[in-house]
Design a protein around this motif. Sequence first.
Motif, PDB file in Angstrom:
ATOM      1  N   ASP A  97       0.864  -1.228   0.048  1.00 36.19           N
ATOM      2  CA  ASP A  97       0.104  -0.082  -0.052  1.00 36.19           C
ATOM      3  C   ASP A  97       0.816   1.241  -0.022  1.00 36.19           C
ATOM      4  OD1 ASP A  97      -1.811   2.015   0.362  1.00 36.19           O
ATOM      5  OD2 ASP A  97      -2.539   1.180   2.277  1.00 36.19           O
ATOM      6  N   SER A 100       0.242   3.993   2.735  1.00 35.14           N
ATOM      7  CA  SER A 100       0.498   4.125   3.929  1.00 35.14           C
ATOM      8  C   SER A 100       2.377   3.707   4.157  1.00 35.14           C
ATOM      9  CB  SER A 100       0.050   2.752   4.824  1.00 35.14           C
ATOM     10  OG  SER A 100       0.446   1.580   4.175  1.00 35.14           O
ATOM     11  N   SER A 101       2.935   3.568   3.125  1.00 36.66           N
ATOM     12  CA  SER A 101       4.293   3.589   3.111  1.00 36.66           C
ATOM     13  C   SER A 101       5.217   4.617   3.437  1.00 36.66           C
ATOM     14  CB  SER A 101       4.696   2.931   1.855  1.00 36.66           C
ATOM     15  OG  SER A 101       4.174   1.835   1.340  1.00 36.66           O
ATOM     16  N   TYR A 102       4.817   5.889   3.473  1.00 37.12           N
ATOM     17  CA  TYR A 102       5.447   7.135   3.547  1.00 37.12           C
ATOM     18  C   TYR A 102       5.130   7.670   5.118  1.00 37.12           C
ATOM     19  CZ  TYR A 102       6.542   6.792  -1.309  1.00 37.12           C
ATOM     20  OH  TYR A 102       7.144   6.444  -2.478  1.00 37.12           O
ATOM     21  N   ASN A 103       6.206   8.378   5.539  1.00 39.62           N
ATOM     22  CA  ASN A 103       6.038   8.918   6.752  1.00 39.62           C
ATOM     23  C   ASN A 103       5.420  10.376   6.244  1.00 39.62           C
ATOM     24  OD1 ASN A 103       6.214  10.967   8.850  1.00 39.62           O
ATOM     25  ND2 ASN A 103       8.051   9.879   9.764  1.00 39.62           N
ATOM     26  N   ILE A 104       3.961  10.689   6.796  1.00 34.82           N
ATOM     27  CA  ILE A 104       3.362  11.840   6.171  1.00 34.82           C
ATOM     28  C   ILE A 104       4.203  13.317   6.556  1.00 34.82           C
ATOM     29  CG2 ILE A 104       1.360  10.643   5.633  1.00 34.82           C
ATOM     30  CD1 ILE A 104       0.425  12.136   8.166  1.00 34.82           C
ATOM     31  N   PHE A 105       5.050  13.005   7.577  1.00 31.13           N
ATOM     32  CA  PHE A 105       5.758  14.319   7.946  1.00 31.13           C
ATOM     33  C   PHE A 105       6.887  14.701   7.291  1.00 31.13           C
ATOM     34  CE2 PHE A 105       3.054  12.617  11.443  1.00 31.13           C
ATOM     35  CZ  PHE A 105       2.085  13.945  11.742  1.00 31.13           C
ATOM     36  N   HIS A 106       7.449  13.767   6.564  1.00 31.24           N
ATOM     37  CA  HIS A 106       8.869  13.957   5.795  1.00 31.24           C
ATOM     38  C   HIS A 106       8.546  14.184   4.389  1.00 31.24           C
ATOM     39  CE1 HIS A 106      11.294  11.643   9.087  1.00 31.24           C
ATOM     40  NE2 HIS A 106      10.494  12.518   9.696  1.00 31.24           N
ATOM     41  N   VAL A 111      13.214  11.123   1.797  1.00 34.64           N
ATOM     42  CA  VAL A 111      12.945   9.777   1.414  1.00 34.64           C
ATOM     43  C   VAL A 111      14.095   9.411   0.291  1.00 34.64           C
ATOM     44  CG1 VAL A 111      11.621   7.969   0.154  1.00 34.64           C
ATOM     45  CG2 VAL A 111      10.451   9.667   1.689  1.00 34.64           C
ATOM     46  N   MET A 164       8.505   4.818  -5.304  1.00 36.85           N
ATOM     47  CA  MET A 164       9.310   3.503  -4.312  1.00 36.85           C
ATOM     48  C   MET A 164      10.327   3.030  -5.318  1.00 36.85           C
ATOM     49  SD  MET A 164       8.574   2.623  -1.218  1.00 36.85           S
ATOM     50  CE  MET A 164       7.717   3.451  -0.197  1.00 36.85           C
TER      51      MET A 164
END
Lengths: 270, 417
Positions: A97, A100-106, A111, A164
Amino acid sequence: MAEERKVCLRGSKLTKVFGLGRQKTVAVDHVDFSFYEGEIVSIVGESGSGKTTLAKMLLGLLNPTEGEVYFQGKKRDIGTHKKKKEYWKNIQAIFQDPFSSYNIFHKIDSVLLDCINMRGGRKFSHTKKVEMMTEACGFVNLKFEELTNKYPFELSGGQMQRLMIARIFLLKPKILLADEPTSMIDACSRATILDMLMQLRKEIGMTIIFITHDIGLAYYVSDSVYIMEHGKFVESGTADEVILHPQEAYTQRLINDVPKIYEEWDLSTV
Amino acid sequence: MKHIIQQVFHSGKFIVGFVILAAVLLIVIVYPLLIKDAPLAIIGQGTFFPPGTYVNAYDSLGSPKYILNLEHAAAKRIASKLSDDDRLAMQEWLVAAGIPENEIDISNTEQLLRQWENHYDPQTNIAGMTNAKRNYYIRLNASLKGLLSTEGAIIAVKNADTGALEETGDVVAQSDYVNIGQVANVRRLPLGTDNFGRDVLTELVAATRVSLQIGFVAGIVATLIGLTLGLLSGYIGGLVDDGIMFITNLFTVIPSFVLLILISFSIGQEKRGAVTVAVVIGFTSWVWTARAVRAQVISLRNRDHVNLSKLSGHSLVYIIFADILPYVASYVVMALILQISSGILAEAGLSILGLGPKTTEVPTLGLMMNWAMIYQAPVLGKWWAYLPVLVTIALITFSMNLMNTGLDQVFNPALRD
Ligand SMILES: Nc1ncnc2c1ncn2[C@@H]1O[C@H](COP(=O)(O)OP(=O)(O)OP(=O)(O)O)[C@@H](O)[C@H]1O
Ligand SMILES: [Mg+2]
């Protein structure tokens, strides 16, 4: 031909049990396998058959309840953070998915920068880093200038999944675990993502472990196929063997579930 | 981040709560800059002076006089000396003395006084009147003497040698006024004084400040302990989790207020400063933060963004701070706000029981309540000694809970209406 193939990842009696007592779920049940270098291996199974759990164990993100993983012929040792980091230079993943794979704060930059740092590029000049990131984004048809300073949630699902792949492009691991990388995105992006993965494989020559519930897709991309049912591998072999001459009723059912658009492949199995 | 803050300030509830709290904070900060009196200075000799403006009577004699001819001045003067009860009593006497009731109009002061003057005779015995009642009428009659007089008052000074009164020549006429601004000593006591004769408003502002500080310290201590334990126990799991959960369960089983009372009691009055009390409150109220954070972390630690962070080679500390903490931050902020407001309430509760900060140094809202209770302000009807304190406590907790509800609606879209 068999002699020159080297096993890169081997599992023996690999098992994962979640919960205790009545709540117990055996997600992966004593599976044995050998994945060869340079191959595309597909693991096919219906939802809940334990594919993601197996992938997480292979990645070292979950501790197996039982069994061992052998990496490049040796028993895998990821006891310390340093050893883990070393292992993860060799094996990377694309998750099911992208949302949901990324930190939404970064930001997106961080990345990609993480990947450069992981490959020992921490000391590179800023221009060099930007150059690398631009190249990686270019590879997956994204424009780094448009992405820089943006947050992952500002991208579409397809763009996220391409990002990704850009990550993998920078990391250049020996093994890539792609856990249904196309399941959450539209059919149009799906083909693009697959093409990019294939192209990346050609370029850096990595082994791809491709997890899917779509046996048609598995046939289309893979060299060998493992069929998973309730945490067990019920059938395995080359793509032609397994899909053109399935031995198990379960495999047969998976094949029949494939939508009509793949009819040409279906026909050959009837 | 900016986006979240923007969203938060779109929530009506949050804004109302925030404005109230900001106003309280502003008053607490600005008031001491303007009025530099010591908050615990005893200025009144006597207890519970009612709210109002206190003009120095002595100074007002010497202030420049202005003559104002105001229409109802005399009537107001008399009315202020003649209460409704007195009027009724006068009517009663007059009726008993044989005046027809319909000729008496108690709202007509002048007529009533004239009738009284003409008919009252302390010698007359009225059947059924008690001695006490008769004495009351004699006193009333004496106080009414000269009420209708229009003469001014003569100011006389005692001669230090002879003790004789000597007129200064100053006459204060009934139409003389002083300008309050020209009287040297005027003190406004908007909320009167308390049982010790201290200015309630100044004390209240100081108490609010200290109580807010106690709330903040208690809230921060509780949140820090709860957050740290919750993060560690949730993320690391295993034995660490078991150990932390054991302690947490211990604290859950014992009601925190009981624990608070026991600890405060065992520390002893002498060592109980405001900060100590705040830390003790914080130390006894972290449990729910820890539990909630743990639960959230457990659901976060298996998320793919955490897995991706691991795959990118990040360390445990980095993952906790960068990949877990921001996701629970909104919750932690909400918990902090609640902890602050419950810290303020806990201090008030402790102080009412006499287990609050020691009383000689600083006032707190709880201590003010305690004093008002001990000196029976509610029974005596001295509302200014306790009502403003209650309102302040209510306002602060109300505003914080409102902010919290507002935040909840922003962070949990399912609750939005
Ligand atoms: N963390 C967990 N705790 C308990 N049970 C789990 C956990 N993760 C997975 N399971 C269970 O293990 C089984 C296999 O799950 P898994 O995610 O590996 O399936 P999957 O093959 O990837 O399915 P899908 O195609 O839907 O992704 C499921 O029954 C699931 O409920
Ligand atoms: Mg899965």
